[in-house]
Design a protein around this motif. Structure first.
Motif, PDB file in Angstrom:
ATOM      1  N   TYR A  68       0.865  -1.175   0.000  1.00 39.96           N
ATOM      2  CA  TYR A  68       0.000   0.000   0.000  1.00 39.96           C
ATOM      3  C   TYR A  68       0.901   1.224   0.000  1.00 39.96           C
ATOM      4  CZ  TYR A  68       0.772   0.255   5.109  1.00 39.96           C
ATOM      5  OH  TYR A  68       1.346   0.338   6.359  1.00 39.96           O
ATOM      6  N   VAL A  69       0.329   2.374  -0.353  1.00 36.08           N
ATOM      7  CA  VAL A  69       1.095   3.622  -0.463  1.00 36.08           C
ATOM      8  C   VAL A  69       0.550   4.644   0.521  1.00 36.08           C
ATOM      9  CG1 VAL A  69       1.673   5.559  -1.994  1.00 36.08           C
ATOM     10  CG2 VAL A  69       1.637   3.229  -2.899  1.00 36.08           C
ATOM     11  N   ILE A  70       1.456   5.344   1.170  1.00 36.84           N
ATOM     12  CA  ILE A  70       1.107   6.505   1.992  1.00 36.84           C
ATOM     13  C   ILE A  70       1.682   7.730   1.299  1.00 36.84           C
ATOM     14  CG2 ILE A  70       1.532   7.705   4.175  1.00 36.84           C
ATOM     15  CD1 ILE A  70       1.519   4.979   5.546  1.00 36.84           C
ATOM     16  N   VAL A  71       0.853   8.763   1.128  1.00 35.99           N
ATOM     17  CA  VAL A  71       1.295  10.039   0.575  1.00 35.99           C
ATOM     18  C   VAL A  71       1.255  11.049   1.719  1.00 35.99           C
ATOM     19  CG1 VAL A  71       0.801  11.874  -1.075  1.00 35.99           C
ATOM     20  CG2 VAL A  71       0.448   9.489  -1.735  1.00 35.99           C
ATOM     21  N   GLY A 118       3.572  17.737   4.768  1.00 40.82           N
ATOM     22  CA  GLY A 118       3.379  18.438   6.038  1.00 40.82           C
ATOM     23  C   GLY A 118       2.702  17.503   7.028  1.00 40.82           C
ATOM     24  N   SER A 119       1.588  17.940   7.617  1.00 39.48           N
ATOM     25  CA  SER A 119       0.874  17.115   8.599  1.00 39.48           C
ATOM     26  C   SER A 119      -0.182  16.213   7.961  1.00 39.48           C
ATOM     27  CB  SER A 119       0.213  18.019   9.644  1.00 39.48           C
ATOM     28  OG  SER A 119      -0.732  18.853   9.008  1.00 39.48           O
ATOM     29  N   GLN A 120      -0.370  16.330   6.639  1.00 42.83           N
ATOM     30  CA  GLN A 120      -1.363  15.491   5.959  1.00 42.83           C
ATOM     31  C   GLN A 120      -0.770  14.121   5.624  1.00 42.83           C
ATOM     32  OE1 GLN A 120      -3.868  17.715   2.930  1.00 42.83           O
ATOM     33  NE2 GLN A 120      -2.069  19.037   3.112  1.00 42.83           N
ATOM     34  N   LYS A 121      -1.606  13.102   5.783  1.00 36.00           N
ATOM     35  CA  LYS A 121      -1.160  11.731   5.517  1.00 36.00           C
ATOM     36  C   LYS A 121      -2.351  10.970   4.938  1.00 36.00           C
ATOM     37  CE  LYS A 121       0.780   7.825   8.057  1.00 36.00           C
ATOM     38  NZ  LYS A 121       1.239   7.383   9.392  1.00 36.00           N
ATOM     39  N   LEU A 122      -2.206  10.474   3.707  1.00 30.48           N
ATOM     40  CA  LEU A 122      -3.263   9.747   3.016  1.00 30.48           C
ATOM     41  C   LEU A 122      -2.764   8.367   2.630  1.00 30.48           C
ATOM     42  CD1 LEU A 122      -4.188  12.715   0.669  1.00 30.48           C
ATOM     43  CD2 LEU A 122      -5.413  12.049   2.731  1.00 30.48           C
ATOM     44  N   LYS A 123      -3.685   7.408   2.517  1.00 27.31           N
ATOM     45  CA  LYS A 123      -3.277   6.021   2.303  1.00 27.31           C
ATOM     46  C   LYS A 123      -4.172   5.342   1.267  1.00 27.31           C
ATOM     47  CE  LYS A 123      -3.220   1.813   5.014  1.00 27.31           C
ATOM     48  NZ  LYS A 123      -3.497   1.230   6.314  1.00 27.31           N
ATOM     49  N   VAL A 133       6.215   9.954  -0.836  1.00 24.42           N
ATOM     50  CA  VAL A 133       5.496   8.740  -1.210  1.00 24.42           C
ATOM     51  C   VAL A 133       6.205   7.579  -0.522  1.00 24.42           C
ATOM     52  CG1 VAL A 133       4.812   7.277  -3.150  1.00 24.42           C
ATOM     53  CG2 VAL A 133       4.891   9.763  -3.440  1.00 24.42           C
ATOM     54  N   LEU A 134       5.485   6.873   0.354  1.00 23.84           N
ATOM     55  CA  LEU A 134       6.069   5.758   1.104  1.00 23.84           C
ATOM     56  C   LEU A 134       5.297   4.493   0.766  1.00 23.84           C
ATOM     57  CD1 LEU A 134       5.557   8.201   3.761  1.00 23.84           C
ATOM     58  CD2 LEU A 134       7.800   7.188   3.828  1.00 23.84           C
ATOM     59  N   VAL A 135       6.017   3.409   0.511  1.00 25.67           N
ATOM     60  CA  VAL A 135       5.385   2.141   0.179  1.00 25.67           C
ATOM     61  C   VAL A 135       5.677   1.152   1.308  1.00 25.67           C
ATOM     62  CG1 VAL A 135       5.161   0.298  -1.534  1.00 25.67           C
ATOM     63  CG2 VAL A 135       5.697   2.622  -2.280  1.00 25.67           C
ATOM     64  N   TYR A 136       4.625   0.453   1.743  1.00 23.61           N
ATOM     65  CA  TYR A 136       4.741  -0.530   2.821  1.00 23.61           C
ATOM     66  C   TYR A 136       4.098  -1.844   2.410  1.00 23.61           C
ATOM     67  CZ  TYR A 136       6.065   3.165   6.087  1.00 23.61           C
ATOM     68  OH  TYR A 136       6.721   4.188   6.718  1.00 23.61           O
ATOM     69  N   ASP A 137       4.550  -2.907   3.082  1.00 26.23           N
ATOM     70  CA  ASP A 137       3.957  -4.228   2.950  1.00 26.23           C
ATOM     71  C   ASP A 137       3.121  -4.464   4.211  1.00 26.23           C
ATOM     72  OD1 ASP A 137       3.616  -7.054   2.236  1.00 26.23           O
ATOM     73  OD2 ASP A 137       5.017  -7.437   3.878  1.00 26.23           O
TER      74      ASP A 137
END
Length: 169
Positions: A31-34, A37-42, A71-75
């Motif tokens: 999955y991706v987290i964008v 600043g303080s905003q974080k969407l997944k 842009v962060l990608v996690y398992d």
């Protein structure tokens, strides 16, 4: 609202050749987290894939266009902490410059500008900024850092908000 410039729509298209984190299955549940600043969407999790397709649109409220977008990608793991699968970032500068241009007489499909990959950015290939169907759109392939392999494909476009201060900075 007076501090808001507008909205940035980020369509997380897909991941390409992502790292394997579920070794026994030779796959991942990415999955991706964008973040900005303080905003974080997944995005949602795509099960058992190293080439996931999300085609999911996320929306950031922009009040400081100088902040990078991460842009962060996690398992996704069930019983342990989620595994990192890499990260990338981009800045909106070239996209916002194109957004400010007078484009009302430009033909749909016209390339306004291009962002070249370099050692200073995460672009895996040339990223065109295009006038498409009455809006400025940028497509990008970002090479993930801090991981053995993988890329994420995104598409961004701007949405003006009535009552915001807009891009005329």
């Amino acid at each position: 609202m007076e501090h808001l410039l507008g909205l940035l729509k980020i369509k997380v298209l897909k991941g390409v050749n992502l790292a394997i984190r579920d070794v026994s299955l030779r796959t991942s549940d990415p999955y991706v987290i964008v973040k900005m600043g303080s905003q974080k969407l997944k995005t949602r999790v795509v099960k058992k894939s190293t080439n996931p397709e999300w085609n999911e649109e996320l929306t950031l409220s922009i009040d400081d266009p100088n902040l990078p977008i991460k842009v962060l990608v996690y398992d996704k793991d069930t019983f342990t902490l989620d595994d990192k699968m890499g990260d990338a970032e981009f800045n909106m500068g070239p996209f916002l410059e194109a957004q400010k241009m007078p484009l009302d007489r430009v033909t749909s499909g016209t390339v306004i500008s291009k962002v070249q990959p370099s050692r200073e950015n995460c672009y895996a290939e040339e990223s065109p900024i295009i006038w498409k169907d009455g809006k400025v759109v940028q497509t990008m392939v970002l090479r993930l850092r801090n991981v053995e392999r993988g890329e994420v494909e995104l598409e961004i476009h701007w949405v003006d908000i009535p009552g915001s201060r807009g891009l005329a900075m």
